[in-house]
Design an enzyme around this catalytic site. Structure first.
Site, PDB file in Angstrom:
ATOM      1  N   GLU A   1      30.109  45.937  44.533  1.00  0.00           N
ATOM      2  CA  GLU A   1      30.634  46.885  45.503  1.00  0.00           C
ATOM      3  C   GLU A   1      30.014  48.267  45.284  1.00  0.00           C
ATOM      4  O   GLU A   1      29.434  48.533  44.229  1.00  0.00           O
ATOM      5  CB  GLU A   1      32.158  46.962  45.383  1.00  0.00           C
TER       6      GLU A   1
ATOM      7  N   ARG B   1      36.144  38.660  36.711  1.00  0.00           N
ATOM      8  CA  ARG B   1      36.493  39.706  37.667  1.00  0.00           C
ATOM      9  C   ARG B   1      36.452  41.108  37.052  1.00  0.00           C
ATOM     10  O   ARG B   1      36.602  42.101  37.762  1.00  0.00           O
ATOM     11  CB  ARG B   1      37.884  39.436  38.245  1.00  0.00           C
TER      12      ARG B   1
END
Length: 469
Positions: free
Chosen positions: A133, A360
């Site tokens: 991101e 994650r």
């Protein structure tokens, strides 16, 4: 035709003016040197190019600075931003006298990790699929002086501009805090920029599939399709390069900082991983979430070594402003199928070939070669030692009462803690000389400089809390 001959032929056929040799420093920054094309012949490609390694932080000192760039001829692509037609080649770094990989070169570490996997008998190839991101801003200013420490960012699509007066008027279409996932335009004002980023990546041969706005205001993500470890390191370096240059073309600024603004979600880089052996997916089986024993042991290795992994997967002081409770941050060392609240997830799939494990907690400030290599080494260590990951946590970990949370271990809460953990737990990285102790210590020295710089600098919020006390 040899690989060298193909490149030479391509230079002529494509009317290439320059060849750009690109390599990655220990912190993960892409570096380059440009050669005029008529100087690039078969001998050049075979022998590589000498350069001064003392100019790269964390590499050699001035008295032993000679190093050699060895181009990977399979990594070629045409730069989409240069005005002169330029072919780019990603390089590994070798010792000029022996031709052996330089032990502090991140790309060489990734190559050694792939060789280790094959030699271990665990598998033939490790695949990685990162989801990096980023934020885009219209204005970025910061100062770090003796008498002034400050930063200020602005973006037209940010929620704090809902009352800003613009010459053409304020349309009022913008995501709110945590409201970016993911309405259509005009609320999502970056559709065309992201599309151009993705089409640019496709034009240079990258395997991409999608793009979308992320949860935070001004936050975005593009989709990279999985690839093998070293190649995916190359792809992620190209991903960052394209994102920042397309944003710059539009007069915007893209950053991969994990937490550039307070009060909204930070930027992560979920990393999907799988290992294949003899043409079959090693992680597919009949255990929890249709994983194999090897898949569960791989998770066990990730959870066991999570804190030392943080030094590579979350390598900045800013990383730990993201890894805090309350912003969908994967801080708890637990695993689950589909549940996104733990630091390890097993994504749902009907296809055994797509069975994978998702870490994650990493973020995109990570050096991709070191990050992917370290994750693989931790997972393989788990397989070799049959490390039990414990019971899966299928409940929403964000909603657990305090007494239950106390029993779940966490990832690191600071870069200082991550570096201390790495110092105490590095043996799994040293297996097969994939990482070396000298490399880990050299990397740690660079990162300790960042820790000291951060810890020794007054913060504006300290003035708010303490100045008048």
């Amino acid at each position: 035709m040899s690989s060298n001959e193909k490149i030479i032929s391509m230079i002529g056929e494509e009317e290439i003016d320059f060849v750009d040799l690109r390599f990655t420093d220990p912190k993960g920054k892409l570096q380059h040197v440009t050669i005029i094309a008529d100087q690039v012949d078969e001998d050049f490609l075979e022998e590589g190019m000498m350069f001064d390694g003392s100019s790269i932080a964390g590499w050699k000192s001035i008295e032993a600075s000679d190093m050699k760039l060895m181009p990977d001829l399979n990594s070629h692509y045409i730069d989409p931003f240069y005005s002169e037609r330029t072919m780019c080649l990603h390089c590994s770094v070798v010792e000029p006298d022996t031709g052996e990989p330089y032990e502090r070169d991140p790309r060489s570490t990734a190559e050694k990790a792939e060789a280790f996997l094959k030699n271990s008998g665990v598998g033939d190839v490790a695949y990685f699929g990162p989801e990096a991101e980023f934020f885009m801003f219209d204005d970025v200013r910061f100062s770090n002086e003796m008498q002034k420490v400050s930063f200020e960012v602005d973006a037209v699509d940010a929620p704090w501009n809902s009352d800003t007066k613009y010459p053409t008027g304020n349309t009022g279409f913008r995501p709110g805090v945590k409201g970016g996932y993911f309405p259509v335009n005009p609320t999502d004002s970056a559709q065309n920029i992201r599309s151009e980023m993705l089409s640019t990546m496709k034009s240079i041969g990258m395997n991409v599939d999608k793009h979308h706005h992320e949860v935070a205001a001004s936050q975005h993500e593009l989709g990279l399709i999985f690839s093998s470890l070293t190649d995916q390191g190359d792809q992620l370096q190209k991903y960052k390069y394209v994102v920042q240059n397309v944003a710059d073309f539009y007069g915007r600024s893209a950053t991969f900082m994990p937490k550039p603004i307070a009060g909204d979600n930070g930027t992560g880089m979920h990393v999907n991983m799988s290992i294949w052996k003899d043409g079959n997916p090693l992680f597919s089986g009949d255990r929890y979430a249709d994983l194999s024993d090897e898949g569960l042991w791989f998770i066990g290795g990730l959870l066991k070594h999570a804190k030392s992994l943080n030094a590579f997967t979350n390598p900045t002081t800013n990383s730990y402003k993201r890894l805090i409770p309350g912003f969908e941050a994967p801080v708890l060392r637990a695993y689950s199928a589909r549940n996104r609240s733990g630091c390890i997830r097993i994504p749902w799939t009907e296809n055994p070939k797509a069975k994978r494990v998702e870490a994650r907690f990493p973020d995109p400030m990570a050096n991709p070669y070191l990050c992917f290599a370290a994750l693989m080494m931790a997972g393989v260590d788990g397989i070799l030692n049959r490390t039990n990951p414990g019971e899966a946590m299928d409940k929403n970990l964000y909603d657990l009462p305090p007494e239950e949370l106390q029993g779940i271990p966490t990832v690191c809460s600071s870069l200082r803690e991550a570096l201390d953990s790495l110092n105490e737990d590095m043996d799994y990285l040293l297996a097969g000389d994939v990482f070396t102790k000298d490399q880990v210590e050299g990397y740690s020295e660079l990162k300790w400089e960042e820790v000291y710089n951060f810890e020794h600098t007054p913060h504006p919020v300290e003035y708010q809390m303490y100045y008048a006390a």
